[in-house]
Design an enzyme around this catalytic site. Structure first.
Site, PDB file in Angstrom:
ATOM      1  N   GLU A 131      77.571  77.515  58.120  1.00 28.37           N
ATOM      2  CA  GLU A 131      77.625  78.831  57.471  1.00 28.37           C
ATOM      3  C   GLU A 131      78.628  78.746  56.326  1.00 28.37           C
ATOM      4  O   GLU A 131      79.422  77.804  56.271  1.00 28.37           O
ATOM      5  CB  GLU A 131      78.035  79.892  58.494  1.00 28.37           C
ATOM      6  CG  GLU A 131      77.009  80.003  59.613  1.00 28.37           C
ATOM      7  CD  GLU A 131      77.283  81.121  60.602  1.00 28.37           C
ATOM      8  OE1 GLU A 131      78.277  81.865  60.433  1.00 28.37           O
ATOM      9  OE2 GLU A 131      76.473  81.242  61.539  1.00 28.37           O
ATOM     10  N   PRO A 132      78.622  79.746  55.423  1.00 30.05           N
ATOM     11  CA  PRO A 132      79.512  79.639  54.269  1.00 30.05           C
ATOM     12  C   PRO A 132      80.980  79.403  54.662  1.00 30.05           C
ATOM     13  O   PRO A 132      81.682  78.653  53.996  1.00 30.05           O
ATOM     14  CB  PRO A 132      79.326  80.986  53.562  1.00 30.05           C
ATOM     15  CG  PRO A 132      77.924  81.396  53.910  1.00 30.05           C
ATOM     16  CD  PRO A 132      77.700  80.897  55.311  1.00 30.05           C
ATOM     17  N   SER A 136      82.843  72.040  59.025  1.00 29.17           N
ATOM     18  CA  SER A 136      83.314  71.073  60.020  1.00 29.17           C
ATOM     19  C   SER A 136      83.678  71.782  61.322  1.00 29.17           C
ATOM     20  O   SER A 136      83.474  71.252  62.412  1.00 29.17           O
ATOM     21  CB  SER A 136      84.549  70.335  59.486  1.00 29.17           C
ATOM     22  OG  SER A 136      84.178  69.498  58.416  1.00 29.17           O
ATOM     23  N   THR A 162      68.974  71.606  54.896  1.00 28.64           N
ATOM     24  CA  THR A 162      68.044  70.636  54.311  1.00 28.64           C
ATOM     25  C   THR A 162      66.608  71.126  54.534  1.00 28.64           C
ATOM     26  O   THR A 162      66.268  71.535  55.646  1.00 28.64           O
ATOM     27  CB  THR A 162      68.242  69.249  54.961  1.00 28.64           C
ATOM     28  OG1 THR A 162      69.571  68.831  54.685  1.00 28.64           O
ATOM     29  CG2 THR A 162      67.256  68.219  54.430  1.00 28.64           C
ATOM     30  N   ARG A 272      71.955  38.261  33.910  1.00 29.77           N
ATOM     31  CA  ARG A 272      72.741  38.710  32.764  1.00 29.77           C
ATOM     32  C   ARG A 272      73.812  37.662  32.436  1.00 29.77           C
ATOM     33  O   ARG A 272      74.558  37.233  33.322  1.00 29.77           O
ATOM     34  CB  ARG A 272      73.397  40.052  33.110  1.00 29.77           C
ATOM     35  CG  ARG A 272      74.441  40.518  32.145  1.00 29.77           C
ATOM     36  CD  ARG A 272      73.824  41.048  30.862  1.00 29.77           C
ATOM     37  NE  ARG A 272      74.856  41.459  29.929  1.00 29.77           N
ATOM     38  CZ  ARG A 272      74.612  41.982  28.743  1.00 29.77           C
ATOM     39  NH1 ARG A 272      73.363  42.149  28.346  1.00 29.77           N
ATOM     40  NH2 ARG A 272      75.589  42.330  27.945  1.00 29.77           N
ATOM     41  N   GLY A 348      76.989  48.993  31.187  1.00 32.66           N
ATOM     42  CA  GLY A 348      76.361  50.162  30.559  1.00 32.66           C
ATOM     43  C   GLY A 348      75.014  50.492  31.169  1.00 32.66           C
ATOM     44  O   GLY A 348      74.661  51.661  31.343  1.00 32.66           O
ATOM     45  N   GLU A 371      76.066  66.166  57.917  1.00 30.24           N
ATOM     46  CA  GLU A 371      75.980  65.791  59.343  1.00 30.24           C
ATOM     47  C   GLU A 371      77.318  65.269  59.868  1.00 30.24           C
ATOM     48  O   GLU A 371      77.371  64.384  60.721  1.00 30.24           O
ATOM     49  CB  GLU A 371      74.810  64.840  59.587  1.00 30.24           C
ATOM     50  CG  GLU A 371      73.494  65.505  59.162  1.00 30.24           C
ATOM     51  CD  GLU A 371      72.254  64.926  59.769  1.00 30.24           C
ATOM     52  OE1 GLU A 371      72.338  64.337  60.848  1.00 30.24           O
ATOM     53  OE2 GLU A 371      71.176  65.100  59.149  1.00 30.24           O
ATOM     54  N   THR A 373      81.448  65.067  58.056  1.00 25.08           N
ATOM     55  CA  THR A 373      82.140  64.286  57.019  1.00 25.08           C
ATOM     56  C   THR A 373      82.743  63.011  57.627  1.00 25.08           C
ATOM     57  O   THR A 373      82.857  62.892  58.859  1.00 25.08           O
ATOM     58  CB  THR A 373      83.299  65.116  56.428  1.00 25.08           C
ATOM     59  OG1 THR A 373      84.196  65.426  57.509  1.00 25.08           O
ATOM     60  CG2 THR A 373      82.815  66.401  55.764  1.00 25.08           C
TER      61      THR A 373
HETATM   62  N1  CAA Z   1      77.487  65.724  72.773  1.00 25.09           N
HETATM   63  C1  CAA Z   1      77.531  66.576  73.828  1.00 25.09           C
HETATM   64  N2  CAA Z   1      78.528  67.491  73.975  1.00 25.09           N
HETATM   65  C2  CAA Z   1      79.488  67.526  73.037  1.00 25.09           C
HETATM   66  C3  CAA Z   1      79.500  66.665  71.935  1.00 25.09           C
HETATM   67  C4  CAA Z   1      78.437  65.728  71.813  1.00 25.09           C
HETATM   68  N3  CAA Z   1      78.362  64.871  70.782  1.00 25.09           N
HETATM   69  N4  CAA Z   1      80.581  66.924  71.176  1.00 25.09           N
HETATM   70  C5  CAA Z   1      81.250  67.922  71.778  1.00 25.09           C
HETATM   71  N5  CAA Z   1      80.580  68.291  72.913  1.00 25.09           N
HETATM   72  C6  CAA Z   1      80.956  69.317  73.883  1.00 25.09           C
HETATM   73  C7  CAA Z   1      82.340  69.012  74.466  1.00 25.09           C
HETATM   74  O1  CAA Z   1      82.256  68.140  75.571  1.00 25.09           O
HETATM   75  C8  CAA Z   1      82.839  70.394  74.832  1.00 25.09           C
HETATM   76  O2  CAA Z   1      82.279  70.783  76.057  1.00 25.09           O
HETATM   77  P1  CAA Z   1      83.235  71.212  77.309  1.00 25.09           P
HETATM   78  O3  CAA Z   1      84.079  72.341  76.793  1.00 25.09           O
HETATM   79  O4  CAA Z   1      82.269  71.611  78.384  1.00 25.09           O
HETATM   80  O5  CAA Z   1      84.042  69.998  77.624  1.00 25.09           O
HETATM   81  C9  CAA Z   1      82.231  71.299  73.765  1.00 25.09           C
HETATM   82  O6  CAA Z   1      81.106  70.574  73.212  1.00 25.09           O
HETATM   83  C10 CAA Z   1      83.201  71.608  72.639  1.00 25.09           C
HETATM   84  O7  CAA Z   1      83.667  70.368  72.119  1.00 25.09           O
HETATM   85  P2  CAA Z   1      84.982  70.250  71.265  1.00 25.09           P
HETATM   86  O8  CAA Z   1      86.095  71.007  71.909  1.00 25.09           O
HETATM   87  O9  CAA Z   1      85.192  68.803  70.962  1.00 25.09           O
HETATM   88  O10 CAA Z   1      84.559  71.038  69.945  1.00 25.09           O
HETATM   89  P3  CAA Z   1      85.325  71.250  68.579  1.00 25.09           P
HETATM   90  O11 CAA Z   1      85.204  72.656  68.204  1.00 25.09           O
HETATM   91  O12 CAA Z   1      86.697  70.644  68.640  1.00 25.09           O
HETATM   92  O13 CAA Z   1      84.388  70.455  67.555  1.00 25.09           O
HETATM   93  C11 CAA Z   1      83.708  68.593  66.249  1.00 25.09           C
HETATM   94  C12 CAA Z   1      84.181  69.109  67.621  1.00 25.09           C
HETATM   95  C13 CAA Z   1      83.453  67.113  66.450  1.00 25.09           C
HETATM   96  C14 CAA Z   1      84.733  68.802  65.179  1.00 25.09           C
HETATM   97  C15 CAA Z   1      82.379  69.314  65.889  1.00 25.09           C
HETATM   98  O14 CAA Z   1      82.599  70.682  65.568  1.00 25.09           O
HETATM   99  C16 CAA Z   1      81.649  68.682  64.720  1.00 25.09           C
HETATM  100  O15 CAA Z   1      80.940  67.696  64.884  1.00 25.09           O
HETATM  101  N6  CAA Z   1      81.785  69.262  63.499  1.00 25.09           N
HETATM  102  C17 CAA Z   1      80.995  68.830  62.343  1.00 25.09           C
HETATM  103  C18 CAA Z   1      79.723  69.643  62.257  1.00 25.09           C
HETATM  104  C19 CAA Z   1      78.675  68.951  61.432  1.00 25.09           C
HETATM  105  O16 CAA Z   1      78.437  67.761  61.558  1.00 25.09           O
HETATM  106  N7  CAA Z   1      77.970  69.743  60.610  1.00 25.09           N
HETATM  107  C20 CAA Z   1      76.887  69.258  59.852  1.00 25.09           C
HETATM  108  C21 CAA Z   1      75.747  70.231  59.964  1.00 25.09           C
HETATM  109  S1  CAA Z   1      74.101  69.669  59.665  1.00 25.09           S
HETATM  110  C22 CAA Z   1      73.980  69.374  57.996  1.00 25.09           C
HETATM  111  O17 CAA Z   1      74.775  68.655  57.493  1.00 25.09           O
HETATM  112  C23 CAA Z   1      72.909  69.996  57.178  1.00 25.09           C
HETATM  113  C24 CAA Z   1      71.601  69.340  57.203  1.00 25.09           C
HETATM  114  O18 CAA Z   1      70.580  70.018  57.149  1.00 25.09           O
HETATM  115  C25 CAA Z   1      71.475  67.858  57.218  1.00 25.09           C
END
Ligand code: CAA
Length: 389
Positions: A131-132, A136, A162, A272, A348, A371, A373
């Site tokens: 979302e805006p 992360s 995407t 080259r 170039g 997906e 950073t």
């Molecule tokens: N698989 C399964 N469960 C997972 C997991 C995974 N990979 N990662 C975390 N979890 C679970 C944890 O175990 C936890 O569960 P419990 O509370 O039951 O233990 C819960 O999820 C919360 O986990 P965290 O406390 O670790 O969560 P966090 O808020 O600290 O976030 C983070 C972790 C890694 C920073 C995560 O928020 C993240 O990956 N952020 C980046 C988001 C991202 O990649 N966005 C890209 C969007 S898609 C895109 O780019 C557009 C497109 O169209 C291509």
């Protein structure tokens, strides 16, 4: 470029890889530069890729897919991305962020209805988490889904989707209980023509310009309860699980871009001449070639390893977050390194739109951003290694 026999591939793997290579060379290479310039979505080639099974490689044949393994998926995707990263990301999102999640968490009815049109290439799928004000820190989303009898009412604004302007179906994540934070997120399957869903303007982008990206606006969008993916409150875990698969796709996209940039540089360094000899004979260029090749092969090992971990998880149910994040981190930074060096070796000509090298350079950057950073990948890897949350 020397192809190293690093993994014992089956005949099926080789046939699929060769089919993808052939398709990319014949159908995508002639239009890639033009689409980059116009920013036009490649509807026709995506449909053809669907008929060849490339849009649902790991999807069972019952749902219109090719029924192959996770290594097959990266082998085919690598070939597409060597030629065009825009086609590559659309293929990656369809296979990983869309089909994989529904296959893993969906009901039988959901799989039939929502996977089949995507896996066969008739329709395009999207994944909508960001979302805006929430990137992360994905768990801080503000969009809300409110239960109303047998329906949910969806409201909010999603960004950086995407295929947002063109997709027919989306997996969308929204808060159903904001007080519970990540545990109050739920996932929904939304048809693109649902009343109240509108697409924002197409984002003007530096690279992957033929892949369309936009916001999605939800205004009192009413969807049936049976379109919820997984249980209420399971959305954040579904989003993260699906991103592990997605990150292998983006790592593969980065590998393909790096390989294309490397091959162009390798050939140019041999042809080259400067100061009376091929520029590759100067150690300054030769050592660049050595570093590029080594980092590419290391990326490939990490990616194939992550794909095998993903395949194993289909029977064990275990996570492969560490393998996926290491592959994405290393391959995307390699793509930036290699494309940068390739422009430099070309001088170039590397800066000119007459060659695809500047496109590879522009396309590479996004792999360090979407997906998750590189900073988020380092967070996932370090937390896993240190046993910390
Ligand atoms: N698989 C399964 N469960 C997972 C997991 C995974 N990979 N990662 C975390 N979890 C679970 C944890 O175990 C936890 O569960 P419990 O509370 O039951 O233990 C819960 O999820 C919360 O986990 P965290 O406390 O670790 O969560 P966090 O808020 O600290 O976030 C983070 C972790 C890694 C920073 C995560 O928020 C993240 O990956 N952020 C980046 C988001 C991202 O990649 N966005 C890209 C969007 S898609 C895109 O780019 C557009 C497109 O169209 C291509």
């Amino acid at each position: 470029m020397t192809e190293l026999p690093i993994y014992p591939l089956t005949d099926e793997h080789k046939m699929l890889r060769d089919a993808a290579r052939d398709f990319a060379q014949k159908e995508i290479a002639p239009i890639a530069a033009e689409l980059d310039e116009s920013g036009e979505f490649p509807h026709a080639t995506m449909k053809k890729m669907g008929t060849l099974g490339f849009m649902g490689i790991e999807v069972p044949e019952d749902y219109g897919g090719a029924g192959m393994d996770a290594l097959s998926y990266v082998l085919a995707l690598e070939e597409i991305c060597k030629v065009d990263a825009s086609h590559g990301v659309i293929m990656s999102v369809n296979n990983s962020l869309y089909c994989h999640g529904i296959l893993k968490f969906g009901t039988e009815e959901q799989k039939k209805k929502f996977i089949t049109p995507i896996a066969t290439g008739k329709s395009i799928g999207g994944y909508s988490l960001t979302e805006p004000q929430s990137g992360s820190d994905a768990g801080t989303m503000k969009s809300k889904a409110t239960r109303d009898g047998d329906f949910y009412i969806l409201n909010g604004r999603k960004s950086w989707v995407t295929s947002g302007p063109v997709a027919d179906y989306f997996v969308v994540f929204m808060m159903t209980d904001p007080d519970k934070k990540q545990k109050g997120v739920s996932a929904f399957l939304v048809e693109g023509n649902t009343k109240g869903l509108t697409r924002g303007k197409k984002e003007p982008k530096l690279g992957i310009r033929a892949s369309s990206t936009s916001e999605l606006l939800f205004e009192d969008c009413r969807i049936p309860v049976e379109n919820r993916l997984g249980a209420d409150g399971d959305g954040f875990k579904i989003a993260m699980t699906v991103l592990d698969a997605g990150r292998i796709g983006i790592a593969t996209q980065a590998l393909g871009i790096a390989e294309a940039a490397y091959e162009a540089a390798r050939q140019y360094a041999g042809q080259r001449e400067a100061f009376g000899q091929p520029i590759g004979a100067f150690q300054g260029t030769g050592f660049k070639i050595a570093d590029m090749k080594t980092r590419i092969e290391a990326s490939r090992l990490l990616i194939y390893n992550a794909a095998i971990a993903k395949e194993n998880s289909k029977t064990t149910g275990g996570r492969y977050s560490l393998e996926a994040s290491m592959a994405k981190l290393f391959a995307s930074e390699t793509a930036m390194f290699v494309t940068h060096q390739s422009v430099q070796i070309h001088g170039g000509m590397g800066y000119s739109k007459e060659l695809p090298v500047e496109r590879y350079f522009r396309d590479a950057k996004i792999t360090e951003i979407y997906e998750g950073t590189s900073e988020i990948q380092r967070l996932v890897i370090s937390r896993s290694e240190l046993g910390m949350k």
